[in-house]
Design a protein around this motif. Structure first.
Motif, PDB file in Angstrom:
ATOM      1  N   PHE A 189      42.715  44.236  41.588  1.00 35.36           N
ATOM      2  CA  PHE A 189      41.392  43.892  42.103  1.00 35.36           C
ATOM      3  C   PHE A 189      40.427  43.636  40.946  1.00 35.36           C
ATOM      4  O   PHE A 189      40.486  44.297  39.908  1.00 35.36           O
ATOM      5  N   VAL A 190      39.512  42.681  41.150  1.00 33.85           N
ATOM      6  CA  VAL A 190      38.493  42.375  40.141  1.00 33.85           C
ATOM      7  C   VAL A 190      37.145  42.151  40.824  1.00 33.85           C
ATOM      8  O   VAL A 190      37.074  41.652  41.945  1.00 33.85           O
ATOM      9  N   ASP A 191      36.081  42.551  40.131  1.00 37.80           N
ATOM     10  CA  ASP A 191      34.700  42.260  40.550  1.00 37.80           C
ATOM     11  C   ASP A 191      34.408  42.678  41.991  1.00 37.80           C
ATOM     12  O   ASP A 191      33.811  41.921  42.768  1.00 37.80           O
ATOM     13  N   LEU A 192      34.811  43.871  42.355  1.00 35.26           N
ATOM     14  CA  LEU A 192      34.589  44.341  43.722  1.00 35.26           C
ATOM     15  C   LEU A 192      33.134  44.760  43.934  1.00 35.26           C
ATOM     16  O   LEU A 192      32.521  45.390  43.069  1.00 35.26           O
TER      17      LEU A 192
ATOM     18  N   GLY B  79      37.707  39.722  48.974  1.00 41.93           N
ATOM     19  CA  GLY B  79      38.019  38.338  49.303  1.00 41.93           C
ATOM     20  C   GLY B  79      39.144  37.869  48.406  1.00 41.93           C
ATOM     21  O   GLY B  79      39.572  38.587  47.494  1.00 41.93           O
ATOM     22  N   ALA B  80      39.624  36.657  48.637  1.00 42.12           N
ATOM     23  CA  ALA B  80      40.721  36.136  47.817  1.00 42.12           C
ATOM     24  C   ALA B  80      40.350  36.116  46.336  1.00 42.12           C
ATOM     25  O   ALA B  80      41.198  36.351  45.468  1.00 42.12           O
TER      26      ALA B  80
ATOM     27  N   GLY C 244      38.127  49.588  53.333  1.00 45.44           N
ATOM     28  CA  GLY C 244      37.081  48.600  53.124  1.00 45.44           C
ATOM     29  C   GLY C 244      37.119  47.468  54.123  1.00 45.44           C
ATOM     30  O   GLY C 244      37.687  47.584  55.214  1.00 45.44           O
ATOM     31  N   LEU C 245      36.498  46.364  53.723  1.00 43.11           N
ATOM     32  CA  LEU C 245      36.440  45.147  54.525  1.00 43.11           C
ATOM     33  C   LEU C 245      37.122  44.026  53.758  1.00 43.11           C
ATOM     34  O   LEU C 245      37.054  43.978  52.534  1.00 43.11           O
ATOM     35  N   CYS C 246      37.769  43.127  54.491  1.00 47.17           N
ATOM     36  CA  CYS C 246      38.332  41.961  53.822  1.00 47.17           C
ATOM     37  C   CYS C 246      37.929  40.693  54.551  1.00 47.17           C
ATOM     38  O   CYS C 246      37.617  40.706  55.746  1.00 47.17           O
TER      39      CYS C 246
ATOM     40  N   LEU D 110      47.133  43.748  51.668  1.00 47.83           N
ATOM     41  CA  LEU D 110      46.252  42.596  51.868  1.00 47.83           C
ATOM     42  C   LEU D 110      46.925  41.339  51.331  1.00 47.83           C
ATOM     43  O   LEU D 110      47.397  41.317  50.190  1.00 47.83           O
ATOM     44  N   TYR D 111      46.955  40.303  52.165  1.00 52.37           N
ATOM     45  CA  TYR D 111      47.589  39.039  51.766  1.00 52.37           C
ATOM     46  C   TYR D 111      46.632  37.888  52.036  1.00 52.37           C
ATOM     47  O   TYR D 111      46.149  37.722  53.163  1.00 52.37           O
TER      48      TYR D 111
END
Length: 236
Positions: free
Chosen positions: A86-89, A75-76, A128-130, A110-111
């Motif tokens: 990326f953080v806290d995935l 997520g954002a 993955g999923l966004c 990814l934007y």
């Protein structure tokens, strides 16, 4: 004791101001270099709309299904502003997701379309999923490299365009049609690769400097707290 504290705090304030300015300078250097390239019109460069060089091909899926529940969700909030890290995935299972999410793979950028001034863009090295509030952009391989697209979406001229088109009541958001109308001058693929090597090298050096200055700011805050504790405990 008051005089000692005043002198110490003045020194800390000066050191902190210098570190904060150095932090800003490091970020400004990278952003300035990006902007200088993406506003250039070199020989043989061609002006293209974003919709001519990438697209959104992903479909919404149910994250509760067996095929998707153990995929990483982005997520954002999982992308650091301006850094592309990326953080806290966590997986869809770990987050207990129930609403539809976009599938993405390692070929995409990814934007985040929410609050574009935060400049949340990333290059995943996993499938993955966004969130539906993100655009999984698939670059057209004959038009633009994934890495060049990543940096294009981080440049000031694109961000200014996105911010201008996102003004609305409530949450600023860039719609798909407006996004794909953005225009930029592009070099050929060979030069895109060369520019990307420059961008990535400078980006890495900038992040290293930012880390140093951020640690220094944290250390100065800790020093100030320590001095206050010593003063109140009578150890100064």
């Amino acid at each position: 004791m008051v005089a000692i504290l005043d002198q110490a705090f003045a020194g800390i304030a000066t050191a902190k101001a210098n570190a904060e300015q150095n932090l800003k300078n490091a970020r400004a250097l990278f952003e300035s270099h990006l902007q200088s390239v993406f506003t250039e019109r070199g020989e043989g460069w061609v002006e293209k709309k974003l919709g001519d060089i990438c697209s959104i091909t992903s479909r919404l899926v149910d994250p509760r299904k067996d095929n998707f529940i153990d995929l990483i969700h982005v997520g954002a909030g999982n992308i650091e502003s301006k850094k592309g890290c990326f953080v806290d995935l966590k997986t869809a299972r770990e987050e207990g997701l129930i609403s539809g999410k976009f599938l993405f793979d390692k070929s995409m950028v990814l934007y985040s379309k929410i609050r574009p001034y935060l400049m949340k863009v990333a290059r995943p090295d996993f499938n993955g999923l966004c969130s539906a509030d993100m655009y999984p952009l698939m670059p057209f391989p004959n038009e633009i490299t994934r890495d060049y697209l990543f940096h294009l979406l981080l440049c000031k001229s694109f961000t200014d365009y996105a911010v201008q088109g996102s003004a609305r009541a409530g949450m600023p958001k860039v719609n798909r049609e407006y996004l794909f109308e953005y225009r930029s001058w592009l070099p050929d693929l060979k030069n895109q690769v060369q520019f990307t090597l420059q961008f990535d090298t400078l980006h890495k050096e900038t992040q290293h400097l930012e880390s140093i200055y951020q640690r220094k700011l944290t250390a100065l805050d800790d020093l100030k707290k320590s001095l206050l504790n010593q003063a109140f405990s009578g150890n100064l």
